[in-house]
Design a protein around this motif. Sequence first.
Motif, PDB file in Angstrom:
ATOM      1  N   LEU A  31      -0.568   7.225  -9.606  1.00 51.35           N
ATOM      2  CA  LEU A  31      -1.163   6.349  -8.890  1.00 51.35           C
ATOM      3  C   LEU A  31      -0.675   4.158  -9.257  1.00 51.35           C
ATOM      4  O   LEU A  31      -0.371   4.084  -9.875  1.00 51.35           O
ATOM      5  CB  LEU A  31      -2.806   5.854  -9.204  1.00 51.35           C
ATOM      6  CG  LEU A  31      -3.428   7.292  -9.023  1.00 51.35           C
ATOM      7  CD1 LEU A  31      -4.598   6.985  -9.682  1.00 51.35           C
ATOM      8  CD2 LEU A  31      -3.886   7.467  -7.986  1.00 51.35           C
ATOM      9  N   GLY A  34      -2.702  -1.440  -6.570  1.00 48.50           N
ATOM     10  CA  GLY A  34      -3.548  -1.106  -6.050  1.00 48.50           C
ATOM     11  C   GLY A  34      -4.581  -0.239  -5.574  1.00 48.50           C
ATOM     12  O   GLY A  34      -6.024  -0.560  -5.973  1.00 48.50           O
ATOM     13  N   THR A  35      -4.274   0.460  -5.618  1.00 46.92           N
ATOM     14  CA  THR A  35      -5.122   1.853  -5.878  1.00 46.92           C
ATOM     15  C   THR A  35      -5.932   1.974  -7.450  1.00 46.92           C
ATOM     16  O   THR A  35      -7.376   2.132  -6.788  1.00 46.92           O
ATOM     17  CB  THR A  35      -4.657   3.416  -5.468  1.00 46.92           C
ATOM     18  OG1 THR A  35      -4.104   3.350  -4.813  1.00 46.92           O
ATOM     19  CG2 THR A  35      -5.603   4.292  -5.126  1.00 46.92           C
ATOM     20  N   ILE A  36      -5.487   1.770  -8.126  1.00 46.26           N
ATOM     21  CA  ILE A  36      -6.250   1.589  -9.881  1.00 46.26           C
ATOM     22  C   ILE A  36      -7.301  -0.051  -8.712  1.00 46.26           C
ATOM     23  O   ILE A  36      -8.830   0.759  -9.547  1.00 46.26           O
ATOM     24  CB  ILE A  36      -6.002   1.240 -10.164  1.00 46.26           C
ATOM     25  CG1 ILE A  36      -4.307   2.389 -10.995  1.00 46.26           C
ATOM     26  CG2 ILE A  36      -6.515   1.141 -12.107  1.00 46.26           C
ATOM     27  CD1 ILE A  36      -5.451   3.707 -11.057  1.00 46.26           C
ATOM     28  N   SER A  37      -6.924  -0.761  -8.344  1.00 47.35           N
ATOM     29  CA  SER A  37      -7.808  -1.713  -8.890  1.00 47.35           C
ATOM     30  C   SER A  37      -9.049  -1.063  -7.826  1.00 47.35           C
ATOM     31  O   SER A  37     -10.037  -1.557  -7.545  1.00 47.35           O
ATOM     32  CB  SER A  37      -7.121  -2.475  -7.976  1.00 47.35           C
ATOM     33  OG  SER A  37      -6.720  -3.437  -8.944  1.00 47.35           O
ATOM     34  N   MET A  38      -9.016  -0.322  -5.940  1.00 45.01           N
ATOM     35  CA  MET A  38      -9.716  -0.317  -5.961  1.00 45.01           C
ATOM     36  C   MET A  38     -10.823   1.109  -6.245  1.00 45.01           C
ATOM     37  O   MET A  38     -11.914   1.005  -5.453  1.00 45.01           O
ATOM     38  CB  MET A  38      -9.104   0.527  -3.764  1.00 45.01           C
ATOM     39  CG  MET A  38      -8.803  -0.905  -3.314  1.00 45.01           C
ATOM     40  SD  MET A  38      -9.283  -2.132  -2.330  1.00 45.01           S
ATOM     41  CE  MET A  38     -10.770  -1.528  -2.153  1.00 45.01           C
ATOM     42  N   ILE A  39     -10.141   1.369  -6.226  1.00 45.90           N
ATOM     43  CA  ILE A  39     -11.156   2.836  -7.231  1.00 45.90           C
ATOM     44  C   ILE A  39     -11.930   1.841  -7.990  1.00 45.90           C
ATOM     45  O   ILE A  39     -13.715   2.301  -8.816  1.00 45.90           O
ATOM     46  CB  ILE A  39     -10.263   3.225  -7.564  1.00 45.90           C
ATOM     47  CG1 ILE A  39      -9.716   4.886  -7.113  1.00 45.90           C
ATOM     48  CG2 ILE A  39     -11.215   4.678  -9.082  1.00 45.90           C
ATOM     49  CD1 ILE A  39      -8.874   5.630  -8.011  1.00 45.90           C
TER      50      ILE A  39
END
Length: 103
Positions: A31, A34-39
């Motif tokens: 991942l 950015g994906t981790i931050s949005m999650i």
Amino acid sequence: MFGISPLILIILPLLFQIIFGRKAIAESITLGFGTISMISIILQIALTILAFLIASNNFQEQLQGQPYRCGMGLIGIFAFSFLFTIILVIVIIVQYFIKRSYE
């Protein structure tokens, strides 16, 4: 009945961001950062609502049919959540600059 679980639910997205954000920076997971931050942000919103519902349920169980008294504890849940949301955003910004300095 659920005790301290509303507070744990509010802290979980921050811990998720710290642990998996570091792994995303080191590129040891698939991942992206950015994906981790949005999650993390979505989890913060969803778990805040869930924590409020659990705290509200605890509050109603403690009253045992008596009329409502004071709901300041529920406002405290939102204030605590707001504090951890600000901390989460700060952690995301710091991790972003760390990631940028590695590249």
